[in-house]
Design a protein around this motif. Structure first.
Motif, PDB file in Angstrom:
ATOM      1  N   LEU A  83       0.830  -1.202   0.000  1.00  0.00           N
ATOM      2  CA  LEU A  83       0.000   0.000   0.000  1.00  0.00           C
ATOM      3  C   LEU A  83       0.866   1.254   0.000  1.00  0.00           C
ATOM      4  CD1 LEU A  83      -2.664  -1.038   2.677  1.00  0.00           C
ATOM      5  CD2 LEU A  83      -2.833  -1.241   0.191  1.00  0.00           C
ATOM      6  N   THR A  84       0.357   2.274  -0.664  1.00  0.00           N
ATOM      7  CA  THR A  84       0.979   3.591  -0.651  1.00  0.00           C
ATOM      8  C   THR A  84       0.119   4.512   0.197  1.00  0.00           C
ATOM      9  OG1 THR A  84       1.919   3.306  -2.864  1.00  0.00           O
ATOM     10  CG2 THR A  84       1.690   5.565  -2.052  1.00  0.00           C
ATOM     11  N   PHE A  85       0.752   5.302   1.046  1.00  0.00           N
ATOM     12  CA  PHE A  85      -0.005   6.174   1.941  1.00  0.00           C
ATOM     13  C   PHE A  85       0.130   7.629   1.516  1.00  0.00           C
ATOM     14  CE2 PHE A  85       0.887   2.329   4.288  1.00  0.00           C
ATOM     15  CZ  PHE A  85      -0.370   2.008   4.747  1.00  0.00           C
ATOM     16  N   LYS A  86      -1.025   8.258   1.339  1.00  0.00           N
ATOM     17  CA  LYS A  86      -1.082   9.660   0.921  1.00  0.00           C
ATOM     18  C   LYS A  86      -1.505  10.491   2.123  1.00  0.00           C
ATOM     19  CE  LYS A  86      -3.072  12.597  -2.712  1.00  0.00           C
ATOM     20  NZ  LYS A  86      -3.962  12.599  -3.910  1.00  0.00           N
ATOM     21  N   GLU A  87      -0.616  11.349   2.604  1.00  0.00           N
ATOM     22  CA  GLU A  87      -0.888  12.144   3.796  1.00  0.00           C
ATOM     23  C   GLU A  87      -1.584  13.450   3.416  1.00  0.00           C
ATOM     24  OE1 GLU A  87       3.231  12.192   4.838  1.00  0.00           O
ATOM     25  OE2 GLU A  87       2.895  10.887   6.569  1.00  0.00           O
ATOM     26  N   LEU A  88      -2.772  13.666   3.984  1.00  0.00           N
ATOM     27  CA  LEU A  88      -3.574  14.852   3.674  1.00  0.00           C
ATOM     28  C   LEU A  88      -4.050  15.519   4.953  1.00  0.00           C
ATOM     29  CD1 LEU A  88      -5.870  13.378   0.864  1.00  0.00           C
ATOM     30  CD2 LEU A  88      -3.873  14.853   0.534  1.00  0.00           C
ATOM     31  N   GLU A  89      -4.359  16.796   4.853  1.00  0.00           N
ATOM     32  CA  GLU A  89      -4.988  17.474   5.981  1.00  0.00           C
ATOM     33  C   GLU A  89      -6.299  16.745   6.304  1.00  0.00           C
ATOM     34  OE1 GLU A  89      -5.478  21.601   5.252  1.00  0.00           O
ATOM     35  OE2 GLU A  89      -3.338  21.956   4.883  1.00  0.00           O
ATOM     36  N   PRO A  90      -6.598  16.515   7.579  1.00  0.00           N
ATOM     37  CA  PRO A  90      -7.792  15.742   7.943  1.00  0.00           C
ATOM     38  C   PRO A  90      -9.078  16.211   7.266  1.00  0.00           C
ATOM     39  CG  PRO A  90      -6.434  16.072   9.873  1.00  0.00           C
ATOM     40  CD  PRO A  90      -5.800  16.880   8.768  1.00  0.00           C
ATOM     41  N   ALA A  91      -9.252  17.524   7.143  1.00  0.00           N
ATOM     42  CA  ALA A  91     -10.481  18.050   6.539  1.00  0.00           C
ATOM     43  C   ALA A  91     -10.597  17.717   5.060  1.00  0.00           C
ATOM     44  CB  ALA A  91     -10.552  19.564   6.734  1.00  0.00           C
ATOM     45  N   GLN A  92      -9.482  17.391   4.414  1.00  0.00           N
ATOM     46  CA  GLN A  92      -9.486  17.099   2.978  1.00  0.00           C
ATOM     47  C   GLN A  92      -9.775  15.632   2.673  1.00  0.00           C
ATOM     48  OE1 GLN A  92      -9.187  19.696   0.882  1.00  0.00           O
ATOM     49  NE2 GLN A  92      -8.980  20.981   2.703  1.00  0.00           N
ATOM     50  N   LEU A  93      -9.745  14.783   3.673  1.00  0.00           N
ATOM     51  CA  LEU A  93      -9.840  13.344   3.436  1.00  0.00           C
ATOM     52  C   LEU A  93     -11.144  12.899   2.771  1.00  0.00           C
ATOM     53  CD1 LEU A  93      -8.047  12.216   6.678  1.00  0.00           C
ATOM     54  CD2 LEU A  93      -7.282  11.711   4.352  1.00  0.00           C
ATOM     55  N   PRO A  94     -12.319  13.400   3.175  1.00  0.00           N
ATOM     56  CA  PRO A  94     -13.539  12.950   2.493  1.00  0.00           C
ATOM     57  C   PRO A  94     -13.518  13.234   0.994  1.00  0.00           C
ATOM     58  CG  PRO A  94     -14.112  14.010   4.562  1.00  0.00           C
ATOM     59  CD  PRO A  94     -12.647  14.258   4.336  1.00  0.00           C
ATOM     60  N   ARG A  95     -12.924  14.362   0.601  1.00  0.00           N
ATOM     61  CA  ARG A  95     -12.879  14.729  -0.812  1.00  0.00           C
ATOM     62  C   ARG A  95     -11.889  13.883  -1.610  1.00  0.00           C
ATOM     63  NH1 ARG A  95     -13.898  19.918   1.439  1.00  0.00           N
ATOM     64  NH2 ARG A  95     -11.692  20.490   1.587  1.00  0.00           N
TER      65      ARG A  95
END
Length: 275
Positions: free
Chosen positions: A180-192
């Motif tokens: 698996l590759t993990f993409k780190e995003l701001e928590p608020a951006q995760l649903p999008r």
């Protein structure tokens, strides 16, 4: 490397705008008759506090003012600076890390409820079905990323170093059989991100903000058993005995609030009735 949730400049600007829009808060340690200004994310904290304000606060002799925030940094910044008297949105591991990294002096006074973190996907119905090489989005702040990885590890999708604590990172992964590759995003951006990744590990409040039901739509949801991530009411150290804070603690742990949480969230948020 993890990105900062928000830059120092944008934090200062956003804080100024947010507090101007909402009105000025009371100074820390106000009198019994002053409004208690509490910062919160919209769901579930804002909804729980709104219920208390509408149905319970007046009878308890509490003047409650609620300020809503859309990120995880500003509510603590505002609390430390005195624009808030308390906040409700974070868990103990996050608070501990924030105090350590930001030099703040905030403390928990009571646990209010548990908002279980979940894995969401438009491609699979179980995380074990993720394809080889799939990309999974995770929060980019230290404690929530560690929480997300531990949730995936609980299902055997990855294996973490046994010594990895609440701040586990991808570097602590000792086995990744699906590559698996993990993409780190701001928590608020995760649903999008769900249209662009195979799965995303999303904090409860942001999932519900986006119209997702943790209880019915998460392909993997945290268990309540021995879960350290209950959200808590926090204040600046020294304000634990503020009479207004004590009134709010009583209301947050009341049978009425427990019933409200059970009826409204139907398993997507779990009540906690003791500190």
């Amino acid at each position: 490397m993890r990105k900062q949730v928000i830059s120092a400049v944008s934090a200062a600007v956003a804080l100024g705008l947010g507090l101007t829009a909402c009105g000025s808060g009371s100074d820390s340690g106000g009198g019994d008759n002053d409004a208690l200004v509490v910062g919160a994310t919209a769901v579930p904290a804002g909804e729980v506090l709104s219920y208390i304000k509408k149905d319970l606060a007046e009878k308890a002799g509490l003047d409650l003012e609620i300020k809503e925030f859309t990120d995880y940094v500003l509510p603590n910044t505002a609390l430390q600076e005195g624009s808030l008297d308390a906040n409700l949105y974070q868990n103990q591991p996050y608070l501990d890390d924030f105090n350590k990294s930001k030099g703040t002096d905030l403390v928990s006074v009571v646990k209010a409820y548990l908002p279980p973190m979940g894995v969401y996907s438009k491609e699979v119905e179980d995380v074990t079905e993720l394809a080889d090489g799939a990309t999974v989005a995770v929060p980019n702040d230290v404690t929530n990323e560690g929480r997300a990885l531990k949730l995936l590890a609980s299902k055997g999708v990855i294996t973490l170093d046994e010594a990895a604590g609440t701040t586990a990172s991808p570097e602590d992964i000792t086995a990744n059989p699906k590559h698996l590759t993990f993409k780190e995003l701001e928590p608020a951006q995760l649903p999008r991100s769900l249209d662009d990744v195979a799965a995303a590990v999303i904090n409860n409040n942001y999932a519900q903000d986006a119209g997702l039901s943790p209880a019915t739509e998460a392909v993997l949801l945290e268990s309540a058993k021995d879960n350290p991530y209950a959200n808590l009411l926090a204040v600046k150290k020294g304000d634990e005995d503020d009479p207004r804070v004590k009134k709010l603690v009583e209301l947050l742990t009341s049978p009425e609030v427990k019933k409200f949480i059970e009826d409204k969230y139907k398993g997507s948020v779990l009540p906690v009735t003791s500190g």
